[in-house]
Design an enzyme around this catalytic site. Structure first.
Site, short mmCIF file in Angstrom:
data_model
loop_
_atom_site.label_atom_id
_atom_site.label_comp_id
_atom_site.label_asym_id
_atom_site.label_seq_id
_atom_site.Cartn_x
_atom_site.Cartn_y
_atom_site.Cartn_z
N ASP A 16 0.81 -1.23 0.00
CA ASP A 16 0.00 0.00 0.00
C ASP A 16 0.85 1.28 0.00
OD1 ASP A 16 -2.13 -1.79 0.42
OD2 ASP A 16 -2.08 -1.51 2.59
N GLU A 224 -11.19 0.41 -3.79
CA GLU A 224 -10.36 0.94 -2.70
C GLU A 224 -9.11 1.57 -3.30
OE1 GLU A 224 -9.36 -2.47 -0.24
OE2 GLU A 224 -8.18 -3.39 -1.82
#
Ligand code: FUB
Length: 324
Positions: A16, A224
């Site tokens: 991420d 997302e």
């Protein structure tokens, strides 16, 4: 297209990425995967991250990647429950602000802020989460007029389906088929960088005919990993489609959108999740992301990668192969 790729932190599992250039140096703010022993499920309970490290470099493809060590830990956050997911960092007036999603003691994701005087931390958490914050994956975009915007949200384990008009629903509603897709959210940040300056607004993604994407359009709809950058005067809203494992982008003329779907940035990688950041450094554009190749067949742990990103003359991003 195939691109030369580099694993940035081969000795550990990082995912991420959020990436920014501060003081002429490139800083990477990833989540820190580890083998928690918790079984994998659709809520992402196995992503039980407990701390963040910060990395920096002055040469993305070949230079040393400096690990600045642990900069924030769950145990130091007063309101903490569990799961430190994707974070981001912004700089304003001599201070660095780290934004992080974390479940509170009722197992609800909120977004917290931690502050440092240095881009490499350590970051000191505020006593409470941001007022009115919910869901995951905060990404900060600073516009040329000096305004800061937070984009956030994620489906399934990211809990976005539990909210409508910024209010918690009694029963979560995950739209399907021809229903409108659940949007990511955006809110301008307050002058002190610690709160939203306004009610979060939905990010609308339109198709080529100007129609809003539907929930069943899961090769294109938002899931997302929001990230925004500006290229050639346009705002690029980039994101993951989650269950179809694509990194996609849509462009618009305002940080609030609407954005029009343009295409795929990265085809599926090894692993379920895909998540990224895009940044310009020393005249080149880069895509930072993760995959599970180094842990394939053993665990779901994710590893940080980078490659160059290119645009054509019309500003279209050239699609990169996820598995080369
Ligand atoms: O790392 C936990 C979650 O997985 C992130 O918040 C999502 O974007 C996905 O990458």
């Amino acid at each position: 297209m195939k691109k030369e790729k580099r694993y940035l932190v081969p000795g550990d599992y990082m995912a991420d990425p959020a990436v920014h250039v501060f003081n002429g140096r490139l800083y990477i703010y990833p989540s820190h995967d580890w083998e928690s022993g918790i079984g994998e499920n659709d809520n992402g309970d196995h992503f039980d991250m407990k701390d963040y490290h910060v990395f920096s470099t002055d040469d993305v493809m070949n230079g040393e990647i400096v690990d600045h060590g642990k900069v924030l830990e769950v145990k130091d956050i007063p309101w903490a429950g569990r799961q430190l997911w994707d974070c981001d960092v912004a700089f304003k007036d001599g201070k660095y602000y780290m934004y992080f999603p974390l479940k509170d003691q009722n197992d609800i994701f909120r977004i917290g802020v931690a502050v440092s005087e240095k881009p490499e931390g350590p970051f000191i958490p505020e006593p409470d989460p941001m007022r009115g914050s919910y869901s995951i994956d905060p990404a900060i975009f600073k516009d040329e007029d000096g305004s800061y915007y937070m984009y956030f949200g994620g489906l399934w384990g990211g809990q976005l389906q539990r909210y409508e008009d910024n209010k918690a629903l009694e029963c979560a509603h995950l739209p399907e088929g021809e229903e409108l897709a659940l949007p990511s959210r955006v809110a301008r940040l307050s002058d002190d960088m610690l709160q939203f300056a306004e009610e979060p607004k939905p990010i609308i993604i339109l198709d080529e005919n100007g129609k809003r994407l539907t929930a069943g359009d899961n090769e294109r709809r938002f899931f997302e990993a929001s990230w925004v950058h500006k290229y050639s005067g346009k705002y690029y809203f980039t994101y993951s489609t989650g269950d179809t494992h694509l990194l996609c982008y849509a462009t618009g003329d305002s940080p609030y959108g609407p954005f029009t779907y343009q295409g795929v940035i990265l085809t599926p990688v090894v692993g379920w999740t895909t998540h990224h950041a895009i940044a310009e450094f020393k005249g080149k554009w880069y895509l930072f992301h993760h995959d599970c190749v180094p842990s394939e067949g053993q665990t779901w742990l994710r590893s940080l990668k980078v490659c160059e990103l290119e645009y054509d003359k019309d500003g279209k991003i050239l699609t990169i192969e996820g598995t080369d």
